[in-house]
Design an enzyme around this catalytic site. Structure first.
Site, short mmCIF file in Angstrom:
data_model
loop_
_atom_site.label_atom_id
_atom_site.label_comp_id
_atom_site.label_asym_id
_atom_site.label_seq_id
_atom_site.Cartn_x
_atom_site.Cartn_y
_atom_site.Cartn_z
N LEU A 131 0.85 -1.18 0.00
CA LEU A 131 0.00 0.00 0.00
C LEU A 131 0.89 1.24 0.00
O LEU A 131 1.92 1.27 0.68
CB LEU A 131 -0.91 0.03 1.24
CG LEU A 131 -1.94 -1.08 1.40
CD1 LEU A 131 -2.70 -0.91 2.71
CD2 LEU A 131 -2.91 -1.12 0.22
N ASP A 132 0.48 2.25 -0.75
CA ASP A 132 1.22 3.51 -0.74
C ASP A 132 1.18 4.12 0.65
O ASP A 132 0.29 3.82 1.46
CB ASP A 132 0.62 4.49 -1.75
CG ASP A 132 0.74 4.00 -3.18
OD1 ASP A 132 1.73 3.30 -3.48
OD2 ASP A 132 -0.14 4.31 -3.99
N ARG A 133 2.10 5.04 0.90
CA ARG A 133 2.21 5.69 2.21
C ARG A 133 0.88 6.24 2.70
O ARG A 133 0.50 6.08 3.86
CB ARG A 133 3.25 6.81 2.11
CG ARG A 133 3.37 7.65 3.37
CD ARG A 133 4.24 8.88 3.15
NE ARG A 133 4.36 9.63 4.38
CZ ARG A 133 5.50 9.94 4.96
NH1 ARG A 133 6.64 9.57 4.42
NH2 ARG A 133 5.52 10.65 6.07
N ARG A 233 -5.21 4.91 -8.86
CA ARG A 233 -5.03 6.37 -8.98
C ARG A 233 -4.90 6.78 -10.45
O ARG A 233 -5.48 7.78 -10.89
CB ARG A 233 -3.83 6.80 -8.16
CG ARG A 233 -4.00 6.51 -6.68
CD ARG A 233 -2.68 6.46 -5.93
NE ARG A 233 -1.98 7.74 -5.95
CZ ARG A 233 -0.74 7.90 -5.50
NH1 ARG A 233 -0.07 6.87 -5.01
NH2 ARG A 233 -0.19 9.09 -5.55
#
Length: 293
Positions: A131-133, A233
């Site tokens: 998962l992205d930050r 995204r």
């Protein structure tokens, strides 16, 4: 791990049997070089040994020294599931999953090192899905080498079903499939884009659950067929409905200070117990506010 050999596994070598149970070739090589790691009826055997019905095969995973370079840092962790094989964590926003330049002591790895250290364990940190930050939600961590190789193979074969919730700008169509290849942009090592010539195949299924006219945002459920970097995204921007607060693809922070993306559901078969597992993590507060909740 102890296995009672059944008739269908007669005359398989130990190596063939372990491969059929999800052990990787690399893990089997490590077992070969670890004393007392493979026992047949209590007696050490080579991986070339052929098994008979009724044999008891005991495998002891090599002891590891842990991720010694990861600093232990106390962290408020939301652990949704834990057993000897894996952890499922509900990750908060603003928390990277791995240490990197500029992020040495504020990552999930630091918090897990502290959590396991408090339990007297020194396990190697193994994040299975990424998962992205600033993406919140459910993340799987393997607690030993066998569950790690089995879960990683499940990711590769799409046997772990992931469902996300996102806030998307505008009124998103009721449902659809975004089939658009994704590539790295030419002038960035981080940013991705849709590129029908250079891109890798990427498919995202979406369904609109709710639209808030006041914030002009849609709550969208998304399921991935592929797992490209920044896939949701990039795909949502591609169809004209980027996520608010996305610093790369839609840096509009009027409604939220980070990309409005949440890993909501996970479904998979437990790699060792072979039981179905289902997890859900509620929408975080900053995203709920976009929909008047």
């Amino acid at each position: 791990m102890t296995y009672l050999i059944q008739q269908q596994d007669m005359q398989k070598t130990v190596e063939q049997f372990l491969l059929s149970y999800g052990y990787s070739a690399a893990l089997i090589r490590r077992l070969r070089h670890t004393e007392q790691s493979i026992l047949k009826n209590g007696i050490p055997v080579y991986t070339t040994y052929r098994l008979n019905e009724g044999d008891s095969l005991a495998v002891t995973l090599p002891e590891e020294h842990g991720s010694e370079n990861i600093v232990s840092v106390p962290m408020d962790l939301d652990i949704r599931y834990e057993d000897r094989d894996l952890l499922v964590v509900n990750k908060a926003a603003g928390v990277p999953i791995h240490p990197s330049q500029g992020n040495h002591d504020n990552t999930l790895a630091n918090g897990i090192a502290w959590y396991l250290g408090e339990k007297g364990e020194a396990a190697t940190y193994r994040a299975i899905n990424r998962l992205d930050r600033d993406t919140t939600g459910l993340l799987i961590l393997a607690r030993h080498a066998l569950s790690a190789c089995m879960l990683s193979d499940m990711v590769r074969t799409h046997a772990i079903r992931r469902c996300y919730l996102a806030a998307a700008s505008g009124l998103v169509p009721p449902e659809g499939v975004i089939d658009a290849p994704i590539a790295r942009t030419c002038d960035s090592t981080i940013e991705r884009c849709v590129d029908f010539e250079r891109g890798d195949s990427a498919r995202t299924h979406y369904r609109t659950l709710y639209y808030n006219r006041d914030t002009d945002c849609s709550l969208v459920e998304l399921r991935l067929e592929t797992g490209r970097t920044h896939q949701i995204r990039v795909h949502m921007k591609h169809i004209g409905h980027p996520l608010p607060g996305d610093f790369l693809y839609n840096p509009d922070y009027r409604l939220i200070g980070r990309q409005a993306l949440h890993s909501w559901q996970l479904d998979f078969i437990h790699p060792i117990k072979k039981e179905p597992l289902h997890f859900e993590a509620p929408l975080p507060e900053d995203m709920r506010r976009l929909f008047g909740q």
